[in-house]
Design a protein around this motif. Structure first.
Motif, PDB file in Angstrom:
ATOM      1  N   ILE A 194       0.844  -1.183   0.000  1.00 45.49           N
ATOM      2  CA  ILE A 194       0.000   0.000   0.000  1.00 45.49           C
ATOM      3  C   ILE A 194       0.885   1.241   0.000  1.00 45.49           C
ATOM      4  O   ILE A 194       2.072   1.170   0.342  1.00 45.49           O
ATOM      5  CB  ILE A 194      -0.955   0.027   1.208  1.00 45.49           C
ATOM      6  N   LEU A 197      -8.387   0.338   5.262  1.00 48.75           N
ATOM      7  CA  LEU A 197      -7.869   1.292   4.276  1.00 48.75           C
ATOM      8  C   LEU A 197      -8.440   0.980   2.906  1.00 48.75           C
ATOM      9  O   LEU A 197      -8.633  -0.183   2.550  1.00 48.75           O
ATOM     10  CB  LEU A 197      -6.341   1.229   4.231  1.00 48.75           C
ATOM     11  N   GLU A 198      -8.661   2.030   2.146  1.00 42.37           N
ATOM     12  CA  GLU A 198      -9.195   1.891   0.802  1.00 42.37           C
ATOM     13  C   GLU A 198      -8.425   2.821  -0.131  1.00 42.37           C
ATOM     14  O   GLU A 198      -8.112   3.956   0.250  1.00 42.37           O
ATOM     15  CB  GLU A 198     -10.682   2.252   0.794  1.00 42.37           C
ATOM     16  N   GLN A 199      -8.106   2.324  -1.315  1.00 44.92           N
ATOM     17  CA  GLN A 199      -7.294   3.110  -2.237  1.00 44.92           C
ATOM     18  C   GLN A 199      -8.140   4.183  -2.917  1.00 44.92           C
ATOM     19  O   GLN A 199      -9.205   3.916  -3.465  1.00 44.92           O
ATOM     20  CB  GLN A 199      -6.662   2.208  -3.300  1.00 44.92           C
ATOM     21  N   TYR A 224      -3.739   5.102  -0.123  1.00 49.52           N
ATOM     22  CA  TYR A 224      -4.718   4.462   0.758  1.00 49.52           C
ATOM     23  C   TYR A 224      -5.131   5.423   1.869  1.00 49.52           C
ATOM     24  O   TYR A 224      -4.293   6.049   2.518  1.00 49.52           O
ATOM     25  CB  TYR A 224      -4.145   3.176   1.342  1.00 49.52           C
ATOM     26  N   GLN A 248      -9.930  -3.284  -0.363  1.00 48.72           N
ATOM     27  CA  GLN A 248      -9.619  -2.801   0.978  1.00 48.72           C
ATOM     28  C   GLN A 248      -8.536  -3.662   1.617  1.00 48.72           C
ATOM     29  O   GLN A 248      -8.334  -4.814   1.230  1.00 48.72           O
ATOM     30  CB  GLN A 248     -10.870  -2.809   1.864  1.00 48.72           C
ATOM     31  N   THR A 249      -7.872  -3.092   2.586  1.00 50.07           N
ATOM     32  CA  THR A 249      -6.886  -3.838   3.372  1.00 50.07           C
ATOM     33  C   THR A 249      -6.930  -3.333   4.800  1.00 50.07           C
ATOM     34  O   THR A 249      -7.533  -2.284   5.082  1.00 50.07           O
ATOM     35  CB  THR A 249      -5.473  -3.693   2.784  1.00 50.07           C
TER      36      THR A 249
END
Length: 200
Positions: free
Chosen positions: A64, A112-114, A119, A135-136
């Motif tokens: 990320i 987290l979302e890009q 992110y 998402q991560t």
């Protein structure tokens, strides 16, 4: 029948011989040597485990990109690392999804979302949640809480800056940080890039 013998007293000032007794806490030489070798082997295995975990994080982890607040190059006058403060280090309180108020030093899971290549945080949970596509999760810890916001730490706040990057950092400038997150949750910095300074 032999006459009883009388002990001969030691001459005045002469040292009195005492039997040598090995201290009870001293290990025999073979055991002591094995213990030292075991200690050396344990240290080597620890170093290899740390290096192997870092390599596995790089190879198997999710990559990320995060942005930091402007980093001050004056930090490098006193030591060879920067203290990083990410844009996701301070988050609004409405992202908190727990039923109780977050406590200091408590672990949290930041979803987290890009967005536009970087992110950003979209939610913070007290326990690891299920996530959607794109998402991560980055694990952090609560550092401070206020009425409408919270400050988090991720264990990624200290970075030893290479010489080339030090030369680029002339004034307070934002950084772009590439982070690898392993499937088991460990995160580490892979790369740091100096971005153009923000206009005043």
């Amino acid at each position: 029948m032999s006459e009883p013998t009388t002990p001969i007293p030691a001459a005045a000032g002469a040292p009195v011989a005492t039997p040598s007794v090995r201290p009870s806490h001293t290990l025999p030489e073979p055991r002591r040597r094995r213990w030292l070798w075991g200690l050396v082997v344990a240290q080597v295995l620890f170093v290899l485990a740390v290096a192997g975990a870092g390599y596995a994080t790089e190879r198997l982890g999710t990559t990320i990109t995060l942005r930091t607040a402007p980093a001050d190059p004056r930090d490098l006058r006193f030591h060879d690392y920067l203290e990083l403060r990410y844009l996701i280090s301070e988050l609004p309180g409405h992202l908190w999804k727990g039923s109780a108020v977050p406590r200091r030093k408590a672990p949290v899971y930041v979803v987290l979302e890009q967005r536009q290549g970087v992110y950003e945080a979209v939610a913070v949970y007290p326990e690891q949640p299920a996530i959607g596509p794109g998402q991560t999760i980055l694990r952090g810890w609560v550092q401070e809480t206020w009425r409408r916001s919270m400050r988090l730490r991720y264990g990624l706040e200290r970075y030893y800056l290479p010489e080339e990057a030090r030369r680029q950092l002339r004034r307070p400038q934002p950084l772009q940080v590439t982070v690898s997150i392993a499937p088991w949750g460990q995160a580490r910095i892979s790369q740091v890039q100096v971005l153009p300074a923000l206009p005043r």
